[in-house]
Scaffold this motif. Sequence first.
Motif, mmCIF file in Angstrom:
data_model
loop_
_atom_site.group_PDB
_atom_site.id
_atom_site.type_symbol
_atom_site.label_atom_id
_atom_site.label_comp_id
_atom_site.label_asym_id
_atom_site.label_seq_id
_atom_site.Cartn_x
_atom_site.Cartn_y
_atom_site.Cartn_z
ATOM 1 N N ALA A 252 -6.664 7.336 11.061
ATOM 2 C CA ALA A 252 -6.865 8.367 10.042
ATOM 3 C C ALA A 252 -5.615 8.641 9.214
ATOM 4 C CB ALA A 252 -7.348 9.659 10.713
ATOM 5 N N GLU A 253 -4.456 8.811 9.856
ATOM 6 C CA GLU A 253 -3.271 9.238 9.125
ATOM 7 C C GLU A 253 -2.474 8.067 8.547
ATOM 8 O OE1 GLU A 253 -2.706 12.251 8.342
ATOM 9 O OE2 GLU A 253 -4.346 13.066 9.510
ATOM 10 N N GLY A 254 -2.528 6.909 9.183
ATOM 11 C CA GLY A 254 -1.983 5.740 8.529
ATOM 12 C C GLY A 254 -0.796 5.061 9.147
ATOM 13 N N VAL A 255 -0.024 5.721 10.041
ATOM 14 C CA VAL A 255 1.180 5.106 10.591
ATOM 15 C C VAL A 255 1.307 5.452 12.067
ATOM 16 C CG1 VAL A 255 3.695 4.907 10.432
ATOM 17 C CG2 VAL A 255 2.360 5.319 8.358
ATOM 18 N N ASP A 256 1.657 4.456 12.889
ATOM 19 C CA ASP A 256 2.032 4.693 14.277
ATOM 20 C C ASP A 256 3.555 4.574 14.354
ATOM 21 O OD1 ASP A 256 2.393 4.844 16.982
ATOM 22 O OD2 ASP A 256 1.387 2.966 17.457
ATOM 23 N N TYR A 257 4.231 5.716 14.561
ATOM 24 C CA TYR A 257 5.700 5.723 14.568
ATOM 25 C C TYR A 257 6.286 5.338 15.920
ATOM 26 C CZ TYR A 257 5.756 7.848 9.962
ATOM 27 O OH TYR A 257 5.611 8.072 8.619
ATOM 28 N N GLY A 258 5.420 5.134 16.911
ATOM 29 C CA GLY A 258 5.923 4.796 18.232
ATOM 30 C C GLY A 258 6.561 5.996 18.912
ATOM 31 N N LEU A 259 6.870 5.818 20.191
ATOM 32 C CA LEU A 259 7.546 6.860 20.966
ATOM 33 C C LEU A 259 8.521 6.160 21.895
ATOM 34 C CD1 LEU A 259 7.700 9.913 21.517
ATOM 35 C CD2 LEU A 259 5.978 9.595 23.302
ATOM 36 N N ASP A 260 9.754 6.020 21.437
ATOM 37 C CA ASP A 260 10.765 5.298 22.192
ATOM 38 C C ASP A 260 11.318 6.118 23.347
ATOM 39 O OD1 ASP A 260 11.112 2.699 21.568
ATOM 40 O OD2 ASP A 260 12.788 2.959 20.209
ATOM 41 N N ALA A 261 11.342 7.435 23.180
ATOM 42 C CA ALA A 261 11.907 8.303 24.217
ATOM 43 C C ALA A 261 11.271 9.671 24.111
ATOM 44 C CB ALA A 261 13.419 8.414 24.063
ATOM 45 N N TYR A 262 11.175 10.362 25.237
ATOM 46 C CA TYR A 262 10.607 11.710 25.265
ATOM 47 C C TYR A 262 11.198 12.471 26.451
ATOM 48 C CZ TYR A 262 7.389 15.582 26.036
ATOM 49 O OH TYR A 262 6.863 16.837 26.225
ATOM 50 N N THR A 263 11.594 13.725 26.203
ATOM 51 C CA THR A 263 12.050 14.581 27.304
ATOM 52 C C THR A 263 11.941 16.044 26.909
ATOM 53 O OG1 THR A 263 13.867 15.051 28.835
ATOM 54 C CG2 THR A 263 14.473 14.530 26.579
ATOM 55 N N PRO A 264 11.419 16.893 27.762
ATOM 56 C CA PRO A 264 11.512 18.339 27.520
ATOM 57 C C PRO A 264 12.956 18.794 27.730
ATOM 58 C CG PRO A 264 9.741 17.809 29.058
ATOM 59 C CD PRO A 264 10.595 16.584 28.930
ATOM 60 N N ALA A 265 13.335 19.871 27.068
ATOM 61 C CA ALA A 265 14.682 20.421 27.201
ATOM 62 C C ALA A 265 14.606 21.920 26.942
ATOM 63 C CB ALA A 265 15.641 19.730 26.229
ATOM 64 N N ILE A 266 15.745 22.585 27.040
ATOM 65 C CA ILE A 266 15.840 24.007 26.724
ATOM 66 C C ILE A 266 16.754 24.159 25.521
ATOM 67 C CG2 ILE A 266 16.550 26.284 27.527
ATOM 68 C CD1 ILE A 266 14.126 25.255 28.972
ATOM 69 N N ASP A 267 16.239 24.807 24.475
ATOM 70 C CA ASP A 267 17.060 25.060 23.312
ATOM 71 C C ASP A 267 18.162 26.044 23.682
ATOM 72 O OD1 ASP A 267 17.788 26.727 20.811
ATOM 73 O OD2 ASP A 267 16.815 24.958 19.991
ATOM 74 N N PRO A 268 19.420 25.688 23.472
ATOM 75 C CA PRO A 268 20.509 26.540 23.942
ATOM 76 C C PRO A 268 20.674 27.822 23.149
ATOM 77 C CG PRO A 268 21.365 24.702 22.689
ATOM 78 C CD PRO A 268 19.894 24.456 22.840
ATOM 79 N N ILE A 269 20.127 27.875 21.933
ATOM 80 C CA ILE A 269 20.262 29.080 21.115
ATOM 81 C C ILE A 269 19.113 30.035 21.383
ATOM 82 C CG2 ILE A 269 20.351 29.952 18.747
ATOM 83 C CD1 ILE A 269 21.717 27.342 17.965
ATOM 84 N N GLU A 270 17.886 29.542 21.255
ATOM 85 C CA GLU A 270 16.714 30.387 21.470
ATOM 86 C C GLU A 270 16.362 30.538 22.947
ATOM 87 O OE1 GLU A 270 15.048 32.035 19.179
ATOM 88 O OE2 GLU A 270 16.182 31.270 17.473
ATOM 89 N N GLN A 271 16.923 29.656 23.796
ATOM 90 C CA GLN A 271 16.592 29.646 25.220
ATOM 91 C C GLN A 271 15.082 29.534 25.428
ATOM 92 O OE1 GLN A 271 18.749 29.562 28.058
ATOM 93 N NE2 GLN A 271 20.051 28.927 26.351
ATOM 94 N N VAL A 272 14.474 28.655 24.686
ATOM 95 C CA VAL A 272 13.043 28.379 24.806
ATOM 96 C C VAL A 272 12.859 26.884 25.006
ATOM 97 C CG1 VAL A 272 12.364 30.349 23.398
ATOM 98 C CG2 VAL A 272 12.796 28.150 22.301
#
Length: 642
Positions: A252-272
């Motif tokens: 539908a959208e037209g491009v598969d950008y792939g996913l070379d890496a993925y990890t959850p983290a904590i934003d150090p400023i918002e702490q979210v």
Amino acid sequence: MRFPNFIGRSIIACTALAGAALLVAPSASMAQGINLADCKGLWFSTSEDFLSRGTRLPGGPVVSDGDLLTFEVGSGSRLCARNADLLRVFDIERYDHGLDAVEQITIDDGAVFIAFSTEIDSVNGAGQFTAGDLLFGNGAVVPNNALLVKFDLPRSLNLGLDAVYIEGAPNEKRDLMAKLSSTSVDELRQNPGLLIDILDGTNTDILFSTEGTPPDVQQPQFLDGDLLSAKNGTIVRSNNSLLPALPSGLPAEGVDYGLDAYTPAIDPIEQVPIELLSIEIQAREGSISDGDALTVGPGVYLRNKDLIASFEPRDTDMGLDALAAGTVVQGCNFYINKISDIDVIDINQITGLFGDQRPFGRDISIDGVLPGSACPEYTTHEFQVRVAVNGGPELPINHAGLNWMRDVGPTCNDNDLYAEDISGWIALTDYWRFAECPDHGYLAAWRSATVAGAQTAVFRVVMREIGTAVETFSAPVRIRVDNEKPNPVDMALFLPGSPPVQFDDQCKIDGMGNDVIIDIRGEIFDEHFSHYTLSWNGNGNVGGPVPATLIQSWPPGSASLNDTGTQPPATDVALGTLNLTQQWDLELDGIDNDDPLPECGFSIRLVAWDRTRNGNFKFAQNDWDLTNSNWEDYQQSFCLVP
């Protein structure tokens, strides 16, 4: 297929790697493996080998795409472990196999192990492991067909392994590693369903992406840009949900950008919680690189040049094959993360709407992340927020003269003006003055009501070194703005009958000794219609909502309502019925006892509301709050025959 790297292995003790890698003795549940507890910060690997001209490295100056690297704000990047150190548990000591997917596994005794994939099959033979298998620092191997078993694909199909993240508590991850170490790779290859039993038994899951797309790119079951669940055989995050601002997703959208890496983290400023990722190709005409650490959106969290700057390579982008978050990492990049307190991830970057197709209006606050004081290279920089309306020129949002006050440190109990010049530029050092205070760090507030009607607005943060003209930009954020009231509403009042009798404003109606029952019909239209209310008033001090029609909204709506108003268009439809005699009694004394109706002073009011999220920014308090949506009303008055 990647060819082996024939760089000679460094014959050194792991402790020589800047205190990074320590071999630990076997425990009851672990085979001997490499403990990476001293590898602080964000783990990553590059896509390419390069020559380091910075800190002297053990084993030689070349950084391999198979080496494990780390990044910390303040101390920069360093070599954590050579590829040979990671593969020693597999009796591989010569050939660099690359490092594609990486995950940190901290178990409950504080030890930190690695789970990873390689770019090539084992030189000891593909029977040991392949480039699509998940390897563990204790020597365990999960074959690719076990990761894919819930997707009902041919057992011989190996789709590769690009990104990995393991869900579970530290003790659960310890149990997972222990059970996998006692289950051979051949067992899992022959009976891949064993992995599901192990994941269920340890309350863990392996989230991952692949190198390939099955079974046919014309009708893909999933994309190599999707994040998948091994335990459930489902798409956890689609490429489109990770990159909503891009034309991501097929077909539908037209491009598969792939996913070379993925990890959850904590934003150090918002702490979210945030999600960090990398993609396989460049985007937005090269403004986003396949070497950048991105946030969902995408926004650029860390440029590749910042990740590898300590090595002083001769070029600025070596790609990014792996990411794993450990210690909180403060990024030195900048991006918008909220509009009027709505996360950018929840705003459709095609339509600019959020939630139930809702637009924004009036004062719109722009939240974001800027480089912090731990990023010394930005002490000479300034920023501004710009907006472009309906594809027009990009203009700075200027707050000069609005007396924007902020709490200031170190005591945070005094107010100070936000320092901003007449062109909207704010020095980062001025912004940092408020960093230790609980006061909200809005980047800007745009008074959209100054632009009439409905429109599209695109925001960006712009950064430059003070006194220079060279500018860098954040990823744009698109919203739909609607400051228009609903169309003038139409309402008509009828006495039931055959045919029904319409009466006009100030008309006297005759109930002929019976209950006065009024049918209310009307027409409503708004591009972003939400709901309508009906109310009545009698003699100035008695009244209330028309029963059962206080709010008739979508969804769920009815056949006569949709998200633009009454249906069919340009037609009066039934909105409600009012038994005026009964409601007069109940409102007067709560008892239906035939209290006489007065002769005059009655009215019925119809109000139509839209779905706009309107805001009000109070600059003196540096505070944004939600106000009423846009509305339009119509009121009709009438009298009765005594």
